[in-house]
Write an enzyme that holds these catalytic residues in place. Sequence first.
Site, PDB file in Angstrom:
ATOM      1  N   ASN A 149       0.803  -1.223   0.000  1.00  0.00           N
ATOM      2  CA  ASN A 149       0.000   0.000   0.000  1.00  0.00           C
ATOM      3  C   ASN A 149       0.836   1.274   0.000  1.00  0.00           C
ATOM      4  O   ASN A 149       0.325   2.347  -0.279  1.00  0.00           O
ATOM      5  CB  ASN A 149      -0.953   0.013   1.203  1.00  0.00           C
ATOM      6  CG  ASN A 149      -0.238  -0.268   2.495  1.00  0.00           C
ATOM      7  OD1 ASN A 149       0.346  -1.326   2.679  1.00  0.00           O
ATOM      8  ND2 ASN A 149      -0.259   0.684   3.411  1.00  0.00           N
ATOM      9  N   GLN A 179      -5.162  -3.915  -1.852  1.00  0.00           N
ATOM     10  CA  GLN A 179      -4.770  -2.942  -2.891  1.00  0.00           C
ATOM     11  C   GLN A 179      -4.697  -3.573  -4.279  1.00  0.00           C
ATOM     12  O   GLN A 179      -4.383  -2.881  -5.260  1.00  0.00           O
ATOM     13  CB  GLN A 179      -3.426  -2.274  -2.533  1.00  0.00           C
ATOM     14  CG  GLN A 179      -3.455  -1.470  -1.249  1.00  0.00           C
ATOM     15  CD  GLN A 179      -4.275  -0.175  -1.329  1.00  0.00           C
ATOM     16  OE1 GLN A 179      -4.769   0.215  -2.387  1.00  0.00           O
ATOM     17  NE2 GLN A 179      -4.442   0.493  -0.199  1.00  0.00           N
ATOM     18  N   SER A 199     -11.303  -5.132   1.234  1.00  0.00           N
ATOM     19  CA  SER A 199     -11.907  -3.959   1.878  1.00  0.00           C
ATOM     20  C   SER A 199     -12.857  -3.261   0.900  1.00  0.00           C
ATOM     21  O   SER A 199     -12.538  -3.121  -0.282  1.00  0.00           O
ATOM     22  CB  SER A 199     -10.785  -3.000   2.281  1.00  0.00           C
ATOM     23  OG  SER A 199     -11.329  -1.806   2.778  1.00  0.00           O
ATOM     24  N   GLY A 200     -13.994  -2.796   1.407  1.00  0.00           N
ATOM     25  CA  GLY A 200     -14.961  -2.115   0.546  1.00  0.00           C
ATOM     26  C   GLY A 200     -14.518  -0.718   0.141  1.00  0.00           C
ATOM     27  O   GLY A 200     -14.623  -0.335  -1.026  1.00  0.00           O
ATOM     28  N   HIS A 201     -13.987   0.035   1.116  1.00  0.00           N
ATOM     29  CA  HIS A 201     -13.800   1.473   0.831  1.00  0.00           C
ATOM     30  C   HIS A 201     -12.619   1.789  -0.079  1.00  0.00           C
ATOM     31  O   HIS A 201     -12.432   2.944  -0.471  1.00  0.00           O
ATOM     32  CB  HIS A 201     -13.732   2.288   2.135  1.00  0.00           C
ATOM     33  CG  HIS A 201     -12.488   2.121   2.943  1.00  0.00           C
ATOM     34  ND1 HIS A 201     -11.506   3.067   2.970  1.00  0.00           N
ATOM     35  CD2 HIS A 201     -12.077   1.133   3.771  1.00  0.00           C
ATOM     36  CE1 HIS A 201     -10.534   2.678   3.801  1.00  0.00           C
ATOM     37  NE2 HIS A 201     -10.868   1.498   4.293  1.00  0.00           N
ATOM     38  N   THR A 237     -25.296  -9.093  13.456  1.00  0.00           N
ATOM     39  CA  THR A 237     -26.244  -8.916  12.349  1.00  0.00           C
ATOM     40  C   THR A 237     -25.528  -8.265  11.163  1.00  0.00           C
ATOM     41  O   THR A 237     -24.846  -7.246  11.331  1.00  0.00           O
ATOM     42  CB  THR A 237     -27.431  -8.044  12.806  1.00  0.00           C
ATOM     43  OG1 THR A 237     -28.014  -8.686  13.936  1.00  0.00           O
ATOM     44  CG2 THR A 237     -28.470  -7.883  11.708  1.00  0.00           C
ATOM     45  N   CYS A 323      -1.954   5.425   7.025  1.00  0.00           N
ATOM     46  CA  CYS A 323      -1.924   4.880   8.379  1.00  0.00           C
ATOM     47  C   CYS A 323      -0.704   5.333   9.154  1.00  0.00           C
ATOM     48  O   CYS A 323      -0.670   5.232  10.366  1.00  0.00           O
ATOM     49  CB  CYS A 323      -1.930   3.360   8.331  1.00  0.00           C
ATOM     50  SG  CYS A 323      -3.432   2.753   7.625  1.00  0.00           S
TER      51      CYS A 323
HETATM   52  N1  PLP Z   1      -4.418  -3.781   3.926  1.00  0.00           N
HETATM   53  C1  PLP Z   1      -3.943  -2.853   3.096  1.00  0.00           C
HETATM   54  C2  PLP Z   1      -2.889  -3.208   2.111  1.00  0.00           C
HETATM   55  C3  PLP Z   1      -4.442  -1.550   3.147  1.00  0.00           C
HETATM   56  O1  PLP Z   1      -3.962  -0.611   2.320  1.00  0.00           O
HETATM   57  C4  PLP Z   1      -5.438  -1.246   4.105  1.00  0.00           C
HETATM   58  C5  PLP Z   1      -5.937   0.144   4.259  1.00  0.00           C
HETATM   59  O2  PLP Z   1      -5.200   1.093   4.116  1.00  0.00           O
HETATM   60  C6  PLP Z   1      -5.916  -2.266   4.940  1.00  0.00           C
HETATM   61  C7  PLP Z   1      -5.374  -3.517   4.826  1.00  0.00           C
HETATM   62  C8  PLP Z   1      -6.978  -2.017   5.955  1.00  0.00           C
HETATM   63  O3  PLP Z   1      -8.222  -1.942   5.337  1.00  0.00           O
HETATM   64  P1  PLP Z   1      -9.532  -1.524   6.192  1.00  0.00           P
HETATM   65  O4  PLP Z   1      -9.501  -0.033   6.278  1.00  0.00           O
HETATM   66  O5  PLP Z   1     -10.683  -2.042   5.411  1.00  0.00           O
HETATM   67  O6  PLP Z   1      -9.402  -2.192   7.507  1.00  0.00           O
END
Ligand code: PLP
Length: 378
Positions: A149, A179, A199-201, A237, A323
């Site tokens: 990422n 990613q 991940s959805g977002h 749920t 992060c």
């Molecule tokens: N793994 C990777 C490679 C990511 O880039 C991210 C988010 O930045 C995550 C995991 C975490 O995803 P989530 O926000 O859905 O927990």
Amino acid sequence: MHYLDNAATTKPSVACVKAVNHALCENFGNPSSLYRLGIDAEKAINEARENIAAVLGCDMGEIYFTSCATESSNTVIFGAAENFGKRKKKAVTTTVEHPSVAHCFDKLEKAGFEVVRISPDEKGEIKAEEIISAVDENTFLVSCMLVNNETGYILPVSEAFKRIKKKYPECITHCDGVQGFLKIPFKVKSLYADCISLSGHKVHASKGVGALYVKKGVRIAPYIIGGGQEKNFRSGTECVPLISGFGATVKELSLTIDERYKQALELKKYLAEKLESCKGIKLNSKENSSPYIVSVGVENIKAETLLHYLEAREIYVSSGSACSKGKRSSVLESFRIPGKYLDSTIRVSFCEFNTKEDIDALVTEIKKAQNNLAKIKK
Ligand code: PLP
């Protein structure tokens, strides 16, 4: 505004918003209820499950919904440790994993497990051979991300997992596919992964929803227990609106993986060409990397300073990764990014809504920042 931080999060698609809205307003039943409203809600979840399964090339019964990829990875790592921990005590991972994986292994280590972390070599590359040779008959889990990422680097997951599964079929292979999903074409079979976190977002769905692929027959202890939803694997749920939105956006994006890949590649090349005319810039991303993520070192300007300079001009990028929030990135260090760029690296990440105009604006402002911020220093 020029939003170039799509690896941090993406704008929900129209299809996602419509599906969320429909589920909130109309399809509000509890999917566990036995009457019509409940059955309709369950149908919506299963439709989303089918859409994700179609992209991954697996059975819909192998997809479980979670609240995010972090939960998906925690589930695999702690669930595998719980199941195998009495017999096997070793896990293998890399030094460039996202914190949602890395911190789970730190915790396992504190609990007495042996954790082997494979680092990139002097060229900043992770070799499949290194991962494979770290695995032995005492290893219960190997976890390796598909696309890093922070730099976009693509790890040799298929090659490593294929040979590990052949030699040690009981060893669970887990891939953080966040990613790569809907960006780099892959199937569960081509990855040889037993478990994949999504991940959805990151793919134009909402925050608060993720998915986990678990291959049929692979034993992972549930992480969240309670009412027995998701076939007793993930209680609570189901969040029908966010799951429906995730399913809708997956269906839409699954039709355009190749054309979006080409578009991202063009943008990446365009950015690289334009940056060539700037002094003191280093592209940290290797050739073998996702076109969606470009890591750029800008000499003599702290990443956070540049980020806020760009933000004031409505250009959004992140420093290293979202992060790391200003902390020096151990992942960039692991990738052997030269010291002078470690605090001066920004991450530019694309989606299909980006254009060359976004890049023109970014490069123009980076050049101005180099002049202006250097003047302030003098
Ligand atoms: N793994 C990777 C490679 C990511 O880039 C991210 C988010 O930045 C995550 C995991 C975490 O995803 P989530 O926000 O859905 O927990």
